[in-house]
Design a protein around this motif. Sequence first.
Motif, short mmCIF file in Angstrom:
data_model
loop_
_atom_site.label_atom_id
_atom_site.label_comp_id
_atom_site.label_asym_id
_atom_site.label_seq_id
_atom_site.Cartn_x
_atom_site.Cartn_y
_atom_site.Cartn_z
N VAL A 186 8.69 2.55 -3.64
CA VAL A 186 7.39 2.45 -2.97
C VAL A 186 7.23 3.64 -2.05
O VAL A 186 8.13 3.99 -1.29
N ALA A 225 2.92 8.29 -8.25
CA ALA A 225 2.63 7.15 -9.13
C ALA A 225 2.99 7.46 -10.57
O ALA A 225 3.50 6.61 -11.31
N ALA A 240 6.42 5.35 -9.07
CA ALA A 240 6.36 4.72 -7.76
C ALA A 240 5.07 3.94 -7.57
O ALA A 240 4.02 4.29 -8.12
N THR A 241 5.14 2.90 -6.75
CA THR A 241 3.96 2.23 -6.24
C THR A 241 3.56 2.94 -4.96
O THR A 241 4.41 3.25 -4.13
N VAL A 242 2.27 3.22 -4.78
CA VAL A 242 1.83 4.09 -3.69
C VAL A 242 0.84 3.39 -2.77
O VAL A 242 -0.17 2.84 -3.24
N ALA A 298 -4.68 3.77 -10.93
CA ALA A 298 -4.76 2.57 -11.76
C ALA A 298 -5.17 2.91 -13.19
O ALA A 298 -4.62 2.37 -14.16
N GLY A 346 -0.77 3.32 -13.25
CA GLY A 346 0.08 3.17 -12.08
C GLY A 346 -0.41 2.07 -11.16
O GLY A 346 -1.38 1.36 -11.44
N LYS A 347 0.27 1.94 -10.02
CA LYS A 347 -0.05 0.88 -9.07
C LYS A 347 -0.19 1.49 -7.69
O LYS A 347 0.67 2.26 -7.24
N ALA A 348 -1.30 1.17 -7.01
CA ALA A 348 -1.56 1.73 -5.68
C ALA A 348 -2.48 0.81 -4.91
O ALA A 348 -3.15 -0.06 -5.48
N THR A 402 2.28 -2.19 4.20
CA THR A 402 2.91 -1.63 3.00
C THR A 402 4.10 -2.48 2.57
O THR A 402 4.22 -2.86 1.40
N ARG A 404 3.09 -6.04 1.40
CA ARG A 404 2.45 -6.08 0.08
C ARG A 404 3.40 -5.75 -1.05
O ARG A 404 3.37 -6.38 -2.11
N PHE A 405 4.28 -4.76 -0.83
CA PHE A 405 5.11 -4.25 -1.92
C PHE A 405 6.61 -4.55 -1.77
O PHE A 405 7.38 -4.25 -2.68
#
Length: 258
Positions: free
Chosen positions: A17, A36, A40-42, A61, A65-67, A87, A90-91
């Motif tokens: 992350v 991403a 990585a999740t950003v 997205a 990816g995931k952000a 942050t 959430r992650f």
Amino acid sequence: MASTIGMTRGVELAGKVALVTGGARNIGRAIARSLAAGGATVMVNARTSRTQAEETVAMIAEAGGKAALHLADVTDAAQVRALVDATVKRFGRLDMLVNNAAVRLETPFERITLDEWRSVVASILDAAFLCSQACVAHLAKSGAGAIVNIGGLTGHRGATGRAHVIAAKAALAGLTKALALDLAPSGITVNCVVPGTIESERGLPGVPERPEGRRTPPPIGRRGEPEEIAAMVRMLCGPDARYITGQAIHVNGGGYMP
């Protein structure tokens, strides 16, 4: 056509992350997208540029990816703590911090007010201090934590009309060295990527028009792309850079050779 440098989908950052400050546009957006793309999740941070930050998240997205987005003024300690807490909540973790947020004004030295000086220095140096300190405990848990500060070429070679920016960016390089030593026992690497002349959207708040004297391309014959800075940041955040720390790494097409 937009550059695809550093955008190839990879796996070296899978499960990690990242928090990117100033991620709404230009270099910050490219960094968020590149991390991403590495898996990585950003968490994309911006102070007020919600629409552009949402566009960054949507780009990630759309690429698979995931952000997420969190608005915060990173010169405010309480808002920084809330950003980091959001942050992690959430992650579930935090592995990488990219201190990119900055205000870069152009003002002749004799006309810089104390308020302007403090505002610029806070956006660059105070923000990096506050964000790094707030993230340290989480980065230490990562086992491969990384902080990347985004410096400035003028902080190394100087320029006219930017005394506050130059002082803050030079200090950021010093902070990088200090943190690299302080945080090494926790397994956290700290480096500074120093962009040269980069193609970017100009004329926005905090991003003035480029002065005539700084429009000449570097020796390589062109200005750099934000994605080229992002590619270096992604490398420094990844497993191949665990023996690199305390460095100011210049990405400038030969415009400055320390």
